[in-house]
Design a protein around this motif. Structure first.
Motif, PDB file in Angstrom:
ATOM      1  N   MET A  53       0.939  -1.250  -0.132  1.00 37.95           N
ATOM      2  CA  MET A  53      -0.120  -0.010  -0.256  1.00 37.95           C
ATOM      3  C   MET A  53       0.826   1.221  -0.079  1.00 37.95           C
ATOM      4  SD  MET A  53      -3.484   0.267   2.207  1.00 37.95           S
ATOM      5  CE  MET A  53      -2.571   0.055   3.863  1.00 37.95           C
ATOM      6  N   LEU A  54       1.846   1.153   0.825  1.00 37.31           N
ATOM      7  CA  LEU A  54       2.800   2.193   0.933  1.00 37.31           C
ATOM      8  C   LEU A  54       3.877   2.419  -0.627  1.00 37.31           C
ATOM      9  CD1 LEU A  54       4.165   1.489   4.532  1.00 37.31           C
ATOM     10  CD2 LEU A  54       2.987   3.625   3.547  1.00 37.31           C
ATOM     11  N   GLY A  91      -5.577   9.296   6.561  1.00 35.70           N
ATOM     12  CA  GLY A  91      -6.358   9.982   6.053  1.00 35.70           C
ATOM     13  C   GLY A  91      -7.384   9.402   4.901  1.00 35.70           C
ATOM     14  N   LYS A  92      -6.726   8.419   4.377  1.00 32.28           N
ATOM     15  CA  LYS A  92      -7.428   7.958   2.832  1.00 32.28           C
ATOM     16  C   LYS A  92      -8.356   6.461   3.520  1.00 32.28           C
ATOM     17  CE  LYS A  92      -4.925  10.596   0.457  1.00 32.28           C
ATOM     18  NZ  LYS A  92      -3.812  11.066   1.543  1.00 32.28           N
ATOM     19  N   LYS A  93      -9.327   6.455   2.562  1.00 35.02           N
ATOM     20  CA  LYS A  93     -10.126   5.363   2.777  1.00 35.02           C
ATOM     21  C   LYS A  93      -9.523   4.000   2.149  1.00 35.02           C
ATOM     22  CE  LYS A  93     -14.071   8.288   2.880  1.00 35.02           C
ATOM     23  NZ  LYS A  93     -15.247   8.896   2.073  1.00 35.02           N
ATOM     24  N   LEU A  94      -9.634   2.986   3.182  1.00 35.61           N
ATOM     25  CA  LEU A  94      -9.266   1.587   2.827  1.00 35.61           C
ATOM     26  C   LEU A  94     -10.421   0.719   2.659  1.00 35.61           C
ATOM     27  CD1 LEU A  94      -7.154  -0.785   2.102  1.00 35.61           C
ATOM     28  CD2 LEU A  94      -6.967  -0.951   4.591  1.00 35.61           C
ATOM     29  N   GLY A  95     -10.698  -0.207   1.708  1.00 35.37           N
ATOM     30  CA  GLY A  95     -11.763  -1.054   1.851  1.00 35.37           C
ATOM     31  C   GLY A  95     -11.184  -2.340   1.894  1.00 35.37           C
ATOM     32  N   VAL A  96     -11.579  -3.294   2.709  1.00 35.89           N
ATOM     33  CA  VAL A  96     -11.285  -4.498   3.010  1.00 35.89           C
ATOM     34  C   VAL A  96     -12.289  -5.468   2.699  1.00 35.89           C
ATOM     35  CG1 VAL A  96      -9.935  -6.066   4.603  1.00 35.89           C
ATOM     36  CG2 VAL A  96      -9.698  -3.772   4.823  1.00 35.89           C
ATOM     37  N   ILE A  97     -12.009  -6.550   1.700  1.00 32.38           N
ATOM     38  CA  ILE A  97     -13.070  -7.189   1.311  1.00 32.38           C
ATOM     39  C   ILE A  97     -12.568  -8.709   1.909  1.00 32.38           C
ATOM     40  CG2 ILE A  97     -14.194  -8.480  -0.636  1.00 32.38           C
ATOM     41  CD1 ILE A  97     -13.591  -5.801  -2.399  1.00 32.38           C
ATOM     42  N   GLY A  98     -13.292  -9.227   2.722  1.00 30.81           N
ATOM     43  CA  GLY A  98     -13.079 -10.394   3.502  1.00 30.81           C
ATOM     44  C   GLY A  98     -12.231 -10.072   4.844  1.00 30.81           C
ATOM     45  N   LEU A  99     -12.929 -10.294   5.841  1.00 29.00           N
ATOM     46  CA  LEU A  99     -12.528 -10.063   7.181  1.00 29.00           C
ATOM     47  C   LEU A  99     -12.124 -11.178   8.027  1.00 29.00           C
ATOM     48  CD1 LEU A  99     -14.859  -7.096   7.881  1.00 29.00           C
ATOM     49  CD2 LEU A  99     -12.694  -6.825   7.354  1.00 29.00           C
ATOM     50  N   TYR A 106      -8.243   2.843  -1.789  1.00 30.19           N
ATOM     51  CA  TYR A 106      -7.479   1.576  -1.708  1.00 30.19           C
ATOM     52  C   TYR A 106      -8.322   0.503  -1.455  1.00 30.19           C
ATOM     53  CZ  TYR A 106      -3.420   4.722  -0.729  1.00 30.19           C
ATOM     54  OH  TYR A 106      -2.477   5.702  -0.890  1.00 30.19           O
ATOM     55  N   ILE A 107      -8.171  -0.519  -2.168  1.00 27.48           N
ATOM     56  CA  ILE A 107      -9.274  -1.732  -1.997  1.00 27.48           C
ATOM     57  C   ILE A 107      -8.240  -2.940  -1.922  1.00 27.48           C
ATOM     58  CG2 ILE A 107     -10.958  -3.095  -2.818  1.00 27.48           C
ATOM     59  CD1 ILE A 107     -11.856  -0.659  -4.403  1.00 27.48           C
ATOM     60  N   GLY A 136      -7.972   7.028  -9.738  1.00 27.43           N
ATOM     61  CA  GLY A 136      -6.625   6.783  -8.774  1.00 27.43           C
ATOM     62  C   GLY A 136      -6.678   5.965  -7.708  1.00 27.43           C
ATOM     63  N   THR A 137      -7.548   4.957  -7.957  1.00 31.34           N
ATOM     64  CA  THR A 137      -7.970   3.895  -6.817  1.00 31.34           C
ATOM     65  C   THR A 137      -6.703   2.829  -6.997  1.00 31.34           C
ATOM     66  OG1 THR A 137     -10.380   3.961  -7.157  1.00 31.34           O
ATOM     67  CG2 THR A 137      -9.576   2.028  -6.201  1.00 31.34           C
ATOM     68  N   VAL A 138      -6.415   2.285  -5.865  1.00 31.90           N
ATOM     69  CA  VAL A 138      -5.192   1.490  -5.686  1.00 31.90           C
ATOM     70  C   VAL A 138      -5.988  -0.062  -5.342  1.00 31.90           C
ATOM     71  CG1 VAL A 138      -3.177   0.743  -4.461  1.00 31.90           C
ATOM     72  CG2 VAL A 138      -3.436   3.133  -5.189  1.00 31.90           C
ATOM     73  N   ILE A 139      -5.665  -1.079  -6.266  1.00 26.91           N
ATOM     74  CA  ILE A 139      -6.174  -2.307  -5.893  1.00 26.91           C
ATOM     75  C   ILE A 139      -5.050  -3.360  -5.361  1.00 26.91           C
ATOM     76  CG2 ILE A 139      -7.559  -4.332  -6.626  1.00 26.91           C
ATOM     77  CD1 ILE A 139      -8.787  -2.406  -8.554  1.00 26.91           C
ATOM     78  N   ILE A 140      -5.317  -3.758  -4.164  1.00 27.08           N
ATOM     79  CA  ILE A 140      -4.279  -4.721  -3.855  1.00 27.08           C
ATOM     80  C   ILE A 140      -4.927  -6.384  -3.902  1.00 27.08           C
ATOM     81  CG2 ILE A 140      -2.634  -5.314  -1.899  1.00 27.08           C
ATOM     82  CD1 ILE A 140      -3.051  -2.196  -1.176  1.00 27.08           C
TER      83      ILE A 140
END
Ligand SMILES: NC(=O)C1=CN([C@@H]2O[C@H](COP(=O)(O)OP(=O)(O)OC[C@H]3O[C@@H](n4cnc5c(N)ncnc54)[C@H](O)[C@@H]3O)[C@@H](O)[C@H]2O)C=CC1
Ligand SMILES: O=C(O)C(=O)COP(=O)(O)O
Length: 387
Positions: free
Chosen positions: A94-95, A135-143, A195-196, A221-225
């Motif tokens: 992510m960094l 300060g950015k928003k991270l979405g985590v799919i699968g917890l 970020y997702i 500009g979305t980052v997908i991981i």
């Protein structure tokens, strides 16, 4: 002697837990137990000797779970044992996707012979400036094991975290920071997050889950991981969204000819679980699960048979039966024991979908004829005298 074959390298601290009753140099064909990491097993034969496969890791899409269940081969994995390693990789990527540390490092490599590098650094650096993740928003799919660690760590790093998991276990929910915004519509993540990161297993139901419809909802500009599995993201279309800038960077731990050559993709050679600690944790957990199964018949952390535990056998004998989850199998097993004048001192039975498992503690050693009789009962898959 119990024959063990390792299809991949398994950390020695795990293998060292096997006693002299185990031969860890067995061939695959002769093995009673197989230890595996990511080696693909779908095309391998399952011999009659085989009773267990332990995946030293989380994902089991490399193992034919249904054929194994049908053959009475109990498949285990090691939930959570490598989760921290993956969490750390996700944070690192992510960094890396936010600050051009890789580009900057390459610039230094390319200019290492420049006597004025200290001076030119100050001019060059603006090309590698980036953004912060705080300060950015991270979405985590699968917890699950990994997703919850990523979500909690991202909260600590000052991110606003959205989490989505329609099958969230109670244990996972209890471990999750209350600051994580639990959404019930995954589209909220696609619409809102910068970020997702995806942490779900590769199943028919999850394949291609991040596809065109999801990309269309995302912000520029979305980052997908993707440190989970390549098939989760529609890699046939993500290139178009990288070109348009909708997706700024696609991090994947599963490179293939398409993504390895894709501009904007940041690929790693499946390094998520490759930390010394994770490899040790997985190997130790896998071997302990196998030993409890071989020596006591107990099942913990199987992905194709139910959990079942009778502790350590205190009677003369214990028999384990893999069978179909259909009427009358158990009554036929107990009748066969009664008919041979063998008393069942205690018993455990559990089912999971189409399959079931029974452990029977007996007052005497059963004759081979009883074992043959049990094996011939309609619905019985495999019978093993554990003690
Ligand atoms: N890159 C690497 O080296 C590694 C990759 N992995 C991958 O990560 C995956 C996840 O690992 P863990 O977190 O340990 O597994 P886990 O089983 O603890 O968590 C998976 C979570 O996904 C959730 N889930 C299932 N279907 C979903 C859906 N359609 N939408 C949202 N959530 C859904 C489940 O409810 C569960 O909570 C593994 O299956 C594996 O493919 C795991 C370890 C290392
Ligand atoms: O545990 C998982 O699902 C992984 O992907 C790790 O794979 P590996 O054990 O590093 O081959």
């Amino acid at each position: 002697m119990v024959n063990v074959h390792c299809l991949n390298n398994i950390a020695s601290c795990g293998l060292d837990l096997f006693t002299a009753d185990y031969n860890t140099e067995s061939s695959y064909e002769d093995a009673n137990v197989v230890l595996v990491r990511s080696a693909k097993m779908h095309d391998l034969d399952l011999s009659n000797n085989l009773v267990a496969i332990a995946r030293a890791g989380a994902g089991v899409n490399n193992i034919p779970l249904e054929s194994c269940a049908e053959a009475g081969v109990v498949v285990f994995n090691t939930p959570g044992a490598n989760a921290n390693a993956v969490k750390e990789q996700v944070l690192a990527t992510m960094l890396l996707a936010s600050r051009d540390l890789i580009g900057g490092n390459k610039w230094v490599e390319d200019n290492k012979d420049d006597a004025d590098i200290a001076k030119s650094t100050e001019k060059a650096k603006k090309a590698f400036a980036g953004r912060e993740i705080a300060g950015k928003k991270l979405g985590v799919i699968g917890l699950g094991a990994i997703g919850q660690l990523v979500a909690n760590a991202a909260i600590s790093l000052g991110m606003e975290v959205y989490g989505y998991d329609p099958y969230l276990s109670v244990a996972a929910a209890l471990n999750l920071s209350r600051e994580v915004k639990h959404v019930i519509d995954v589209n909220e993540i696609y619409k809102e997050c910068n970020y997702i990161t995806v942490h779900v297993p590769a199943l028919d139901s999850t394949k291609g889950m991040i596809g065109k419809e999801a990309f269309e909802l995302m912000q520029d500009g979305t980052v997908i991981i993707n440190c989970a599995r390549d098939v989760l993201v529609d890699e046939d279309v993500i290139g178009d969204y990288l070109k348009s800038g909708r997706v700024k960077c696609y991090v994947t731990d599963f490179p293939n000819p398409k993504t390895a050559n894709m501009e904007g993709a940041l690929c790693f050679p499946h390094l998520g679980a490759s930390s010394a600690e994770a490899e040790d944790n997985c190997a130790i957990m896998a071997v302990n699960e196998v030993r409890d199964f071989i020596e006591n018949g107990n099942i913990k952390n199987s992905v194709n048979y139910p959990a079942c535990n009778l502790g350590v056998c205190a009677t003369e004998s214990r028999v384990a039966v893999c069978h179909k989850n259909v009427p009358a199998v158990i009554s036929k097993i107990t009748s066969a024991m009664g008919g041979a004048n063998v008393n069942i001192e205690s018993m455990a039975n559990a089912s999971r979908g189409e399959y079931a498992y029974s452990l029977l503690d007996l007052d005497k050693q059963p004759d081979t004829s009883i074992i043959t009789e049990l094996a011939s009962i309609d619905g019985v898959i495999k019978v093993r005298v554990v003690k």
